[in-house]
Design a protein around this motif. Structure first.
Motif, short mmCIF file in Angstrom:
data_model
loop_
_atom_site.label_atom_id
_atom_site.label_comp_id
_atom_site.label_asym_id
_atom_site.label_seq_id
_atom_site.Cartn_x
_atom_site.Cartn_y
_atom_site.Cartn_z
N MET A 140 36.09 16.08 47.62
CA MET A 140 36.16 15.36 46.36
C MET A 140 35.08 14.30 46.24
O MET A 140 34.79 13.84 45.15
N ALA A 141 34.47 13.91 47.35
CA ALA A 141 33.43 12.89 47.29
C ALA A 141 32.23 13.39 46.48
O ALA A 141 31.47 12.61 45.94
N HIS A 142 32.06 14.71 46.39
CA HIS A 142 30.92 15.28 45.67
C HIS A 142 31.28 15.79 44.28
O HIS A 142 30.45 16.37 43.60
N LEU A 143 32.52 15.60 43.87
CA LEU A 143 32.92 16.06 42.54
C LEU A 143 32.31 15.18 41.47
O LEU A 143 32.30 13.97 41.59
N LYS A 144 31.84 15.80 40.42
CA LYS A 144 31.27 15.05 39.30
C LYS A 144 32.35 14.41 38.44
O LYS A 144 32.25 13.27 38.07
N PRO A 145 33.42 15.13 38.07
CA PRO A 145 34.40 14.51 37.18
C PRO A 145 35.22 13.43 37.88
O PRO A 145 35.44 13.48 39.07
N ASP A 146 35.68 12.47 37.10
CA ASP A 146 36.58 11.43 37.59
C ASP A 146 37.99 11.99 37.51
O ASP A 146 38.54 12.15 36.43
N LEU A 147 38.57 12.27 38.65
CA LEU A 147 39.90 12.88 38.70
C LEU A 147 40.96 11.91 39.17
O LEU A 147 42.06 12.30 39.53
N SER A 148 40.64 10.63 39.18
CA SER A 148 41.53 9.64 39.77
C SER A 148 42.88 9.54 39.07
O SER A 148 43.86 9.18 39.69
N GLY A 149 42.98 9.88 37.80
CA GLY A 149 44.25 9.77 37.09
C GLY A 149 45.31 10.73 37.57
O GLY A 149 46.50 10.53 37.34
N LEU A 150 44.94 11.79 38.26
CA LEU A 150 45.91 12.77 38.74
C LEU A 150 46.90 12.14 39.71
O LEU A 150 48.06 12.51 39.73
N LYS A 151 46.47 11.16 40.49
CA LYS A 151 47.35 10.50 41.47
C LYS A 151 48.58 9.88 40.80
O LYS A 151 49.60 9.69 41.45
N ASN A 152 48.49 9.56 39.51
CA ASN A 152 49.63 8.97 38.81
C ASN A 152 50.76 9.97 38.60
O ASN A 152 51.89 9.59 38.33
N TYR A 153 50.46 11.28 38.71
CA TYR A 153 51.44 12.31 38.37
C TYR A 153 51.76 13.25 39.51
O TYR A 153 52.78 13.94 39.47
N ILE A 154 50.92 13.32 40.52
CA ILE A 154 51.13 14.23 41.64
C ILE A 154 51.15 13.42 42.92
O ILE A 154 50.21 12.70 43.22
N SER A 155 52.25 13.54 43.69
CA SER A 155 52.32 12.79 44.94
C SER A 155 52.13 13.70 46.15
O SER A 155 51.81 13.24 47.23
N ASP A 156 52.29 15.00 45.99
CA ASP A 156 52.15 15.95 47.08
C ASP A 156 50.67 16.30 47.25
O ASP A 156 50.03 16.81 46.32
N GLU A 157 50.10 16.02 48.44
CA GLU A 157 48.67 16.24 48.66
C GLU A 157 48.28 17.71 48.56
O GLU A 157 47.19 18.03 48.07
N LYS A 158 49.13 18.62 49.00
CA LYS A 158 48.81 20.05 48.94
C LYS A 158 48.68 20.49 47.48
O LYS A 158 47.74 21.20 47.10
N THR A 159 49.60 20.07 46.65
CA THR A 159 49.55 20.38 45.22
C THR A 159 48.32 19.75 44.58
O THR A 159 47.62 20.38 43.80
N GLU A 160 48.06 18.52 44.95
CA GLU A 160 46.90 17.81 44.41
C GLU A 160 45.61 18.56 44.74
O GLU A 160 44.76 18.78 43.87
N ARG A 161 45.44 18.98 46.00
CA ARG A 161 44.24 19.72 46.39
C ARG A 161 44.12 21.03 45.64
O ARG A 161 43.03 21.43 45.24
N LYS A 162 45.25 21.69 45.43
CA LYS A 162 45.24 22.98 44.71
C LYS A 162 44.74 22.78 43.28
O LYS A 162 43.93 23.55 42.78
N ILE A 163 45.23 21.74 42.61
CA ILE A 163 44.77 21.45 41.25
C ILE A 163 43.30 21.06 41.25
O ILE A 163 42.51 21.52 40.42
N LEU A 164 42.89 20.25 42.22
CA LEU A 164 41.51 19.78 42.27
C LEU A 164 40.51 20.91 42.49
O LEU A 164 39.36 20.81 42.10
N GLN A 165 40.96 22.00 43.11
CA GLN A 165 40.06 23.14 43.31
C GLN A 165 39.56 23.71 41.99
O GLN A 165 38.46 24.24 41.93
#
Length: 184
Positions: free
Chosen positions: A44-69
């Motif tokens: 995620m350090a190299h991702l262009k979009p700002d995805l920081s707002g996702l943390k407000n809605y997803i607490s499970d890291e596995k789910t978060e990574r899946k969405i971020l893909q």
């Protein structure tokens, strides 16, 4: 299964009608930045979009990574990303170029559907030709592409001097879903 698909299409249709009139923004003032610790599956350090707002809605890291893909390949140029909680799901709203997109992810991080909104440029050439042939005198105002359960559905909003029409195209089959006259 059929009921689920119909329900999602109805949700997509409703979202389409809402989005054609506006593209809402969500207040994400409590956003937190991603750290390198949560970037193991997706860098995620190299991702262009700002995805920081996702943390407000997803607490499970596995789910978060899946969405971020999704934001590392098809949506890697996404800007103005906002997140909205919809029941147990999370909806991402963002822009890539002149295309506004809404993508709904389930609680396990799976993409439920994605809807792209744009102008006539989004529509494939053979569909443009079909529309211009079948609806002479109309201009294409707005286009939505719905991707859900391996299906691609196009919704085309048309306008003539005295009327409006909406055409739905799936599997190269156009279907007029609404037509009405303008009030004078």
């Amino acid at each position: 299964m059929k009921t689920t698909i119909i329900r999602h299409l109805l949700l997509a249709g409703a979202a389409s009608l809402i989005a054609f009139s506006s593209f809402s923004q969500v207040n994400t003032t409590r956003q937190t930045a991603y750290t390198a610790e949560s970037a193991d599956a997706v860098n995620m350090a190299h991702l262009k979009p700002d995805l920081s707002g996702l943390k407000n809605y997803i607490s499970d890291e596995k789910t978060e990574r899946k969405i971020l893909q999704y934001f590392t390949t098809p949506f890697d140029d996404a800007v103005n990303i906002t997140w909205v909680k919809v029941d147990d799901n999370v909806l991402a709203e963002f822009t890539v170029g002149n295309i506004k997109t809404r993508s709904l992810f389930d609680k396990k991080g799976n993409l439920v559907y994605s809807i792209d909104y744009s102008d006539e440029k989004l529509l494939p050439r053979h569909y443009k030709q079909m529309i211009h042939s079948d609806y002479a005198g109309y201009k294409i105002n707005q286009v939505a592409r719905v991707n859900e359960a391996l299906r691609e559905i196009w919704v085309v909003k048309l306008e003539a001097p005295d009327k409006f029409a909406t055409v739905r195209i799936e599997n190269d089959q156009p279907e007029e879903v609404e037509k009405f006259k303008k009030l004078r």
